[in-house]
Scaffold this active site. Sequence first.
Site, short mmCIF file in Angstrom:
data_model
loop_
_atom_site.label_atom_id
_atom_site.label_comp_id
_atom_site.label_asym_id
_atom_site.label_seq_id
_atom_site.Cartn_x
_atom_site.Cartn_y
_atom_site.Cartn_z
N SER A 17 8.26 -8.24 -16.85
CA SER A 17 7.30 -8.03 -17.94
C SER A 17 7.95 -7.99 -19.33
CB SER A 17 6.49 -6.76 -17.69
OG SER A 17 5.67 -6.95 -16.56
N THR A 62 2.32 -0.24 -13.23
CA THR A 62 2.37 -0.99 -11.99
C THR A 62 2.59 -0.02 -10.84
OG1 THR A 62 3.37 -2.90 -10.93
CG2 THR A 62 4.83 -1.58 -12.31
N LYS A 66 -1.23 2.76 -10.73
CA LYS A 66 -2.49 2.22 -11.27
C LYS A 66 -3.68 3.17 -11.12
CE LYS A 66 -1.03 -2.54 -10.72
NZ LYS A 66 -1.25 -3.86 -10.12
N ASN A 87 -4.23 -1.33 -14.96
CA ASN A 87 -2.84 -1.80 -15.14
C ASN A 87 -2.46 -1.91 -16.62
OD1 ASN A 87 -4.16 -4.14 -15.97
ND2 ASN A 87 -2.72 -5.50 -14.95
N ALA A 129 -5.79 -4.32 1.75
CA ALA A 129 -6.89 -3.56 1.15
C ALA A 129 -6.34 -2.47 0.23
CB ALA A 129 -7.75 -2.95 2.26
N ALA A 132 -4.04 -3.98 -5.27
CA ALA A 132 -4.16 -5.35 -5.78
C ALA A 132 -5.47 -5.97 -5.31
CB ALA A 132 -2.97 -6.19 -5.34
N LEU A 216 0.20 -13.05 -3.59
CA LEU A 216 0.27 -12.34 -4.88
C LEU A 216 1.70 -11.91 -5.18
CD1 LEU A 216 -2.83 -12.26 -4.29
CD2 LEU A 216 -2.86 -10.04 -5.44
N TYR A 218 5.81 -12.42 -5.37
CA TYR A 218 6.59 -13.56 -5.85
C TYR A 218 8.06 -13.18 -5.76
CZ TYR A 218 6.37 -10.45 -9.78
OH TYR A 218 6.43 -9.32 -10.54
P1 NDP Z 1 -0.60 -1.29 -1.99
O1 NDP Z 1 0.56 -0.47 -1.56
O2 NDP Z 1 -1.71 -0.65 -2.72
O3 NDP Z 1 -1.26 -1.98 -0.68
C1 NDP Z 1 -0.44 -2.59 0.27
C2 NDP Z 1 -1.28 -3.32 1.31
O4 NDP Z 1 -0.39 -4.09 2.13
C3 NDP Z 1 -2.08 -2.44 2.22
O5 NDP Z 1 -3.30 -3.07 2.53
C4 NDP Z 1 -1.18 -2.35 3.48
O6 NDP Z 1 -1.90 -2.13 4.67
C5 NDP Z 1 -0.63 -3.76 3.49
N1 NDP Z 1 0.67 -3.90 4.20
C6 NDP Z 1 1.86 -3.36 3.85
N2 NDP Z 1 2.82 -3.78 4.71
C7 NDP Z 1 2.21 -4.57 5.61
C8 NDP Z 1 2.67 -5.29 6.76
N3 NDP Z 1 3.96 -5.27 7.13
N4 NDP Z 1 1.78 -6.03 7.46
C9 NDP Z 1 0.48 -6.06 7.10
N5 NDP Z 1 -0.02 -5.39 6.02
C10 NDP Z 1 0.84 -4.66 5.29
O7 NDP Z 1 0.04 -2.52 -2.81
P2 NDP Z 1 -0.68 -3.39 -3.95
O8 NDP Z 1 -2.05 -3.71 -3.48
O9 NDP Z 1 -0.53 -2.73 -5.26
O10 NDP Z 1 0.24 -4.71 -3.99
C11 NDP Z 1 0.13 -5.69 -2.96
C12 NDP Z 1 0.98 -6.90 -3.33
O11 NDP Z 1 0.44 -7.55 -4.47
C13 NDP Z 1 2.44 -6.58 -3.66
O12 NDP Z 1 3.26 -7.56 -3.05
C14 NDP Z 1 2.49 -6.71 -5.17
O13 NDP Z 1 3.77 -7.10 -5.61
C15 NDP Z 1 1.48 -7.83 -5.39
N6 NDP Z 1 0.91 -7.84 -6.76
C16 NDP Z 1 1.17 -8.93 -7.56
C17 NDP Z 1 0.67 -9.00 -8.83
C18 NDP Z 1 0.97 -10.20 -9.68
O14 NDP Z 1 0.73 -10.15 -10.89
N7 NDP Z 1 1.45 -11.29 -9.11
C19 NDP Z 1 -0.16 -7.92 -9.41
C20 NDP Z 1 -0.41 -6.83 -8.47
C21 NDP Z 1 0.14 -6.81 -7.22
P3 NDP Z 1 -2.32 -0.62 5.13
O15 NDP Z 1 -3.53 -0.27 4.30
O16 NDP Z 1 -2.61 -0.76 6.56
O17 NDP Z 1 -1.14 0.26 4.82
#
Ligand code: NDP
Length: 276
Positions: A17, A62, A66, A87, A129, A132, A216, A218
């Site tokens: 960023s 981040t 959030k 964010n 879920a 993001a 999402l 990278y």
């Molecule tokens: P959270 O921690 O809020 O959510 C993580 C999610 O991933 C949950 O649904 C979790 O499932 C699931 N999960 C984690 N590990 C595994 C696995 N091994 N197998 C299956 N499901 C898994 O993270 P965020 O939602 O904040 O971020 C998610 C992704 O999005 C990250 O990689 C982040 O870097 C990316 N991102 C990218 C952005 C961009 O600008 N490019 C912006 C925002 C996010 P469970 O609920 O069962 O634990």
Amino acid sequence: MTDRYAVFGQPIGHSKSPRIHQFFAGQTGQQLSYTAEEVAPEQFVGSVKAFFAQGGLGLNCTVPLKELAFAFADTKTIRAQRAKAVNTLKLEADGSVLGDNTDGCGLVTDLLDNHAFNLKGSRILLLGAGGASRGIIAPLLGYSPQTVVIANRTVEKAVELAAEFQDIGVISGCGYADLGGQAFDIILNATSASLSGELPPLPQGVLATQGVCYDLAYGDQPTAFVRWGRENGAFYSLDGLGMLVEQAAAAFYLWRGVRPSTHALIELLNAERGMS
Ligand code: NDP
């Protein structure tokens, strides 16, 4: 005094960023500084108050901050209210703090403008879920897909998240084991599995012919999900670098009232990691 901006998160060491916002500042002739600061959840409120008290004008927040940023903001944009996550924080002229969520518009700008995806009438599978996913669902539904199915490891979270958005589109939640026999035009990986080189357990045939994959996450190398897309015949299999740049551009616009151009920066960052 130079206008100050920052991103708070934990971990934050590898954040792109500061580079992105300095690029936008140079391109648009704006004078500002932008730093990355490691902030743990328990330090969040104190750190944000200190930042704004010491002349800071805007913050990105981040993982894992959030939801805390959402709670902190005095007022929220409609898209932040819908996402229940913030964010971007902006200090307003009256001293109040506005919370926005630019993740969803960053994603759809990358999908539609940079990659000419067609969301209307498409069958979208959203993996994960968490925060993001929460930020991107309403913007996706705004483009009238045929359906959005959320699949998550913890099934109840997918079902509950889908229920929150049922008023604005055809959306449902399930577990990975329930996906058998269904095919999707677009699969979006919003799990954090890629960060540890893992893949959600996707059944055979879940990607439609000519379907596209988008992670999402990278990195400097193709993520596990980007590689899965390529191995399974995806028309495109992309990662979230473009989303990162586009969500930053939307935050920059909120703060500065100037819309930066993103294409040259995306090309530069891709060239640096040997991808084009
Ligand atoms: P959270 O921690 O809020 O959510 C993580 C999610 O991933 C949950 O649904 C979790 O499932 C699931 N999960 C984690 N590990 C595994 C696995 N091994 N197998 C299956 N499901 C898994 O993270 P965020 O939602 O904040 O971020 C998610 C992704 O999005 C990250 O990689 C982040 O870097 C990316 N991102 C990218 C952005 C961009 O600008 N490019 C912006 C925002 C996010 P469970 O609920 O069962 O634990």
